[in-house]
Each structure stands twice: as C-alpha cells, then as structure tokens.
Design a protein around this motif. Structure first.
Motif, PDB file in Angstrom:
ATOM      1  N   LYS A  13       0.948  -1.076  -0.033  1.00 47.93           N
ATOM      2  CA  LYS A  13       0.135  -0.084  -0.101  1.00 47.93           C
ATOM      3  C   LYS A  13       0.643   1.237  -0.194  1.00 47.93           C
ATOM      4  CE  LYS A  13      -4.039  -1.949   2.528  1.00 47.93           C
ATOM      5  NZ  LYS A  13      -4.658  -2.061   3.757  1.00 47.93           N
ATOM      6  N   MET A  14       0.714   2.223  -0.910  1.00 44.74           N
ATOM      7  CA  MET A  14       1.205   3.392  -0.948  1.00 44.74           C
ATOM      8  C   MET A  14       0.619   4.379  -0.264  1.00 44.74           C
ATOM      9  SD  MET A  14       4.220   4.435  -2.237  1.00 44.74           S
ATOM     10  CE  MET A  14       5.066   5.692  -3.025  1.00 44.74           C
ATOM     11  N   LEU A  15       0.893   4.553   1.071  1.00 44.65           N
ATOM     12  CA  LEU A  15      -0.003   5.509   2.189  1.00 44.65           C
ATOM     13  C   LEU A  15       0.742   6.822   1.644  1.00 44.65           C
ATOM     14  CD1 LEU A  15       0.113   3.357   5.387  1.00 44.65           C
ATOM     15  CD2 LEU A  15      -1.901   3.536   3.665  1.00 44.65           C
ATOM     16  N   LYS A  16      -0.051   7.669   1.616  1.00 45.95           N
ATOM     17  CA  LYS A  16       0.166   9.146   1.125  1.00 45.95           C
ATOM     18  C   LYS A  16      -0.465  10.079   2.163  1.00 45.95           C
ATOM     19  CE  LYS A  16       2.061   8.843  -3.615  1.00 45.95           C
ATOM     20  NZ  LYS A  16       1.909   9.546  -4.775  1.00 45.95           N
ATOM     21  N   LEU A  17       0.472  10.929   2.893  1.00 47.86           N
ATOM     22  CA  LEU A  17      -0.083  12.163   3.391  1.00 47.86           C
ATOM     23  C   LEU A  17      -0.423  13.263   2.389  1.00 47.86           C
ATOM     24  CD1 LEU A  17       2.416  12.183   6.248  1.00 47.86           C
ATOM     25  CD2 LEU A  17      -0.073  12.020   6.677  1.00 47.86           C
ATOM     26  N   ALA A  18      -1.150  14.219   2.950  1.00 51.15           N
ATOM     27  CA  ALA A  18      -1.319  15.233   1.846  1.00 51.15           C
ATOM     28  C   ALA A  18      -0.060  16.150   2.214  1.00 51.15           C
ATOM     29  CB  ALA A  18      -2.722  15.986   2.103  1.00 51.15           C
ATOM     30  N   PHE A  19       0.687  16.624   1.129  1.00 52.55           N
ATOM     31  CA  PHE A  19       1.715  17.445   1.519  1.00 52.55           C
ATOM     32  C   PHE A  19       1.133  18.812   1.972  1.00 52.55           C
ATOM     33  CE2 PHE A  19       5.255  20.089  -0.172  1.00 52.55           C
ATOM     34  CZ  PHE A  19       6.133  19.786   0.935  1.00 52.55           C
ATOM     35  N   ASP A  20       1.940  19.047   3.133  1.00 52.93           N
ATOM     36  CA  ASP A  20       1.668  20.550   3.722  1.00 52.93           C
ATOM     37  C   ASP A  20       2.897  21.281   3.783  1.00 52.93           C
ATOM     38  OD1 ASP A  20       1.188  22.554   5.492  1.00 52.93           O
ATOM     39  OD2 ASP A  20       0.238  21.472   7.067  1.00 52.93           O
ATOM     40  N   GLU A  21       3.011  22.154   2.576  1.00 55.40           N
ATOM     41  CA  GLU A  21       4.226  22.761   2.425  1.00 55.40           C
ATOM     42  C   GLU A  21       4.451  23.666   3.705  1.00 55.40           C
ATOM     43  OE1 GLU A  21       6.075  26.259  -0.701  1.00 55.40           O
ATOM     44  OE2 GLU A  21       4.530  24.889  -1.393  1.00 55.40           O
ATOM     45  N   THR A  22       3.506  24.253   4.395  1.00 55.42           N
ATOM     46  CA  THR A  22       3.696  25.042   5.478  1.00 55.42           C
ATOM     47  C   THR A  22       4.502  24.402   6.623  1.00 55.42           C
ATOM     48  OG1 THR A  22       1.674  26.406   4.976  1.00 55.42           O
ATOM     49  CG2 THR A  22       2.727  26.503   7.334  1.00 55.42           C
ATOM     50  N   LYS A  23       4.015  23.100   7.037  1.00 52.41           N
ATOM     51  CA  LYS A  23       4.508  22.248   7.931  1.00 52.41           C
ATOM     52  C   LYS A  23       5.821  21.940   7.607  1.00 52.41           C
ATOM     53  CE  LYS A  23       3.448  18.814  11.337  1.00 52.41           C
ATOM     54  NZ  LYS A  23       2.802  17.659  11.682  1.00 52.41           N
ATOM     55  N   ALA A  24       6.124  21.730   6.207  1.00 55.21           N
ATOM     56  CA  ALA A  24       7.558  21.141   5.838  1.00 55.21           C
ATOM     57  C   ALA A  24       8.408  22.348   5.862  1.00 55.21           C
ATOM     58  CB  ALA A  24       7.238  20.608   4.380  1.00 55.21           C
ATOM     59  N   THR A  25       8.030  23.438   5.707  1.00 54.99           N
ATOM     60  CA  THR A  25       8.859  24.586   5.601  1.00 54.99           C
ATOM     61  C   THR A  25       9.291  24.879   7.379  1.00 54.99           C
ATOM     62  OG1 THR A  25       8.004  25.657   3.959  1.00 54.99           O
ATOM     63  CG2 THR A  25       9.008  27.289   5.136  1.00 54.99           C
ATOM     64  N   GLN A  26       8.312  24.740   8.157  1.00 54.96           N
ATOM     65  CA  GLN A  26       8.582  25.010   9.405  1.00 54.96           C
ATOM     66  C   GLN A  26       9.302  24.162  10.133  1.00 54.96           C
ATOM     67  OE1 GLN A  26       4.696  25.484  11.369  1.00 54.96           O
ATOM     68  NE2 GLN A  26       4.171  27.718  10.555  1.00 54.96           N
ATOM     69  N   THR A  27       9.332  22.895   9.510  1.00 49.23           N
ATOM     70  CA  THR A  27      10.231  21.754  10.280  1.00 49.23           C
ATOM     71  C   THR A  27      11.540  22.181   9.730  1.00 49.23           C
ATOM     72  OG1 THR A  27       8.509  20.252   9.791  1.00 49.23           O
ATOM     73  CG2 THR A  27      10.596  19.262  10.175  1.00 49.23           C
ATOM     74  N   ALA A  28      11.719  22.452   8.421  1.00 42.43           N
ATOM     75  CA  ALA A  28      13.254  22.871   7.901  1.00 42.43           C
ATOM     76  C   ALA A  28      13.696  24.125   8.527  1.00 42.43           C
ATOM     77  CB  ALA A  28      13.180  22.666   6.494  1.00 42.43           C
ATOM     78  N   ALA A  29      12.844  25.056   8.613  1.00 42.80           N
ATOM     79  CA  ALA A  29      13.208  26.231   9.448  1.00 42.80           C
ATOM     80  C   ALA A  29      13.866  26.215  10.863  1.00 42.80           C
ATOM     81  CB  ALA A  29      12.179  27.241   9.171  1.00 42.80           C
TER      82      ALA A  29
END
Length: 199
Positions: A13-29
């Motif tokens: 099964k290819m379980l996929k989250l909906a990509f949240d660019e805001t959250k991804a950016t905040q994690t990297a930041a």
C-alpha cells in the motif's frame, strides 16, 4: 488505495499524506534556526528524513508530510528536495518555502524569514531539536554514508530514484499490523483535515 509494487515484495500500500508545504517549511526552518540560519542542503535532507522516520515510529506520522525516495545519496524527502532545488532559481514561481528558505549556493540553504511553528506540535518540536542535537554538528557526507547503512528501506537506485512507501518504513521499524492500521487511519484523518482547509 493506490498500490506500489516494489522489488522486494508484492503489492505494498502506498500510504500518502497530503503534502503540507507550511509544515514542511516550518520543520526545515526549525533545524535552520538551531544551525544559526544555514545548513548544507544534504545535511538538512538527511536530518529531515530522520525526523520523519522517528515521527512515524514515535508519534504515528512523519512530521514533514512529505513523500520519500531512495536516491544515490540516500533516502530523501522528495517534495522538499524539489523545493530546495527551485528556491535558488529566479525563474521559479514564489512559494511558501521560497518566502522563507532559499538556496544560496550549490550546497547551502539559508533561512531568510522565520515561518514560525504554528503547524508543529510540542512533541514534534522536541523531536526536531533532538535530531539536531544528535546530527546538526556532523559532516553531511558522514550522514549520507550512514543513511546507506542504517535504513533498510533504502535501496540503491543506481543513479536514478525509487519511491519508499511508508509501509516499507513501518516494516523496517518492526511495526505490527495494528500499528499499520493506526497509521493508515491517521493518514486518512490528515488528508481530510488538509482537504477541509482548502475548501
């Protein structure tokens, strides 16, 4: 549910989250703030993958919401990797990521505006800080080499790329069937929440 057939197993099964660019950016930041505002992008990617893997193991979901792929330099957060590549190009369309993080050289990314932590839980912030404490001081090539050895879900793509299904990571972590079902339910709830935010 879409299925992904990998080389080592039958349909996974290819379980996929909906990509949240805001959250991804905040994690990297968050990582960049702890690193005085800049990092080698290879080191950033390696720490983000580790954060996602630990998030899946300890919190039930990857933190960045990204998809993952095997690449020659190890496992990669796929959409974030693309955002890094495009953030230094004047031809690229503006994005939440590029408003806050930019590629300033072939090897380096820099935090130019703080996106805050509105999408991160306290547990996620602690996890990010823990990974930075463990790996933030390490050489990027050491992190790359280690990622080839310690993540069984990484498979050498021989110069190309290969998707890493969340099921593969769960299996590598030794998660049982109940844990798989819990993750699937959590992903469905996250996708519904993201869809409602877009309405």
């Amino acid at each position: 549910m879409r299925l992904f057939a990998c080389a080592d197993s039958l349909d996974v099964k290819m379980l996929k989250l909906a990509f949240d660019e805001t959250k991804a950016t905040q994690t990297a930041a968050y990582l960049l703030r702890l690193s005085n505002g800049s990092l080698k992008h290879l080191a950033l990617i390696k720490m983000l993958y580790k954060i996602d893997r630990l998030g899946l193991a300890e919190l039930g979901l990857p933190v960045t919401t990204d998809e993952h792929v095997s690449m020659p330099h190890g496992p990669v957060t796929s959409r974030i990797f693309d955002l890094i590549k495009s953030s230094g190009s004047p031809a690229s369309a503006p994005s939440f990521w590029s408003d806050h993080i930019v590629k300033v050289s072939p090897a380096d990314v820099k935090l130019i505006n703080d996106p805050g932590t509105s999408e991160l839980s306290r547990a996620e912030e602690k996890l990010i800080a823990r990974v930075h404490e463990e790996d933030g001081h390490r050489d990027r090539f050491d992190l790359r080499d280690e990622s080839h050895e310690i993540y069984p879900e990484w498979k050498d793509p021989h110069g190309s790329s290969r998707p890493i299904a969340l099921e593969e990571i769960l299996n590598a972590l030794g998660v049982d069937e109940d844990g798989h079902l819990h993750t699937e339910e959590a992903i469905e709830l996250q996708r519904l929440a993201m869809a409602s935010r877009k309405e």
